[in-house]
Design an enzyme around this catalytic site. Structure first.
Site, PDB file in Angstrom:
ATOM      1  N   CYS A  34       0.825  -1.215   0.000  1.00 14.07           N
ATOM      2  CA  CYS A  34       0.000   0.000   0.000  1.00 14.07           C
ATOM      3  C   CYS A  34       0.856   1.261   0.000  1.00 14.07           C
ATOM      4  O   CYS A  34       0.363   2.346  -0.281  1.00 14.07           O
ATOM      5  CB  CYS A  34      -0.959   0.002   1.193  1.00 14.07           C
ATOM      6  SG  CYS A  34      -0.118   0.046   2.783  1.00 14.07           S
ATOM      7  N   CYS A 103      -3.003  -2.837   8.331  1.00 15.87           N
ATOM      8  CA  CYS A 103      -2.636  -1.534   8.887  1.00 15.87           C
ATOM      9  C   CYS A 103      -2.229  -1.689  10.352  1.00 15.87           C
ATOM     10  O   CYS A 103      -1.302  -1.019  10.812  1.00 15.87           O
ATOM     11  CB  CYS A 103      -3.797  -0.559   8.749  1.00 15.87           C
ATOM     12  SG  CYS A 103      -4.619  -0.618   7.136  1.00 15.87           S
TER      13      CYS A 103
HETATM   14 FE1  FES Z   1      -1.742   0.194   4.140  1.00 14.88          FE
HETATM   15 FE2  FES Z   1      -3.578   1.012   5.740  1.00 14.88          FE
HETATM   16  S1  FES Z   1      -3.783   0.708   3.613  1.00 14.88           S
HETATM   17  S2  FES Z   1      -1.508   0.684   6.208  1.00 14.88           S
END
Ligand code: FES
Length: 142
Positions: A34, A103
């Site tokens: 991400c 996360c």
């Molecule tokens: Fe990667 Fe939240 S989308 S830490």
């Protein structure tokens, strides 16, 4: 996607944001998938986490989980902080949607990374104590 009240609260009003100039443990982790990054600063005295601050460049859940992680370890012993799991962080926030579990892994690993730095600064090999730092997550879906 449903977020709990606590997630929304820690996202809109994150605790312990910033840097600690006199930190003696600083860690940084990122999730390659991400692209989110978390930096964690610890001030440890007599085995107690006296102060903690963080900076997160990432999604709302990353901000909320790092905020909650700092609240959970502030005033704790180093051993307690070493045991902090992403599950405990998520539970303290009344849960996270499945796509956002990674996360909370980032938050757990940010704490570990700062603890690893704390040991390394004392000339102690951190890996046997802290384990490998790996913010990656198999359940990442994007
Ligand atoms: Fe990667 Fe939240 S989308 S830490």
């Amino acid at each position: 996607m449903q977020y709990s009240e606590k997630v929304l609260d820690h996202f809109s009003n994150p605790r312990n944001v910033g840097e600690l100039p006199d930190a003696n443990g600083v860690g940084e982790v990122g999730n390659a998938v991400c692209g989110d990054i978390m930096k964690m600063y610890l001030k440890i005295e007599n085995n107690i986490i006296k102060d903690v601050k963080f900076k997160t460049f990432g999604c709302g859940a990353a901000i909320a989980t790092s905020s909650m992680a700092t609240e959970l370890i502030k005033g704790a012993t180093v051993d307690e902080a070493l045991k902090l799991s992403n599950k405990a962080v998520a539970a303290a926030l009344d849960g996270l949607p499945p796509a956002k579990i990674h996360c909370s892994v980032l938050a757990e690993q940010a704490v570990r990374s700062a603890l690893a730095d704390y040991y390394a600064r004392q000339g102690i090999d951190p890996e046997p104590i802290v384990g490998k730092i790996d913010a990656g997550c198999d359940s990442c879906t994007h």
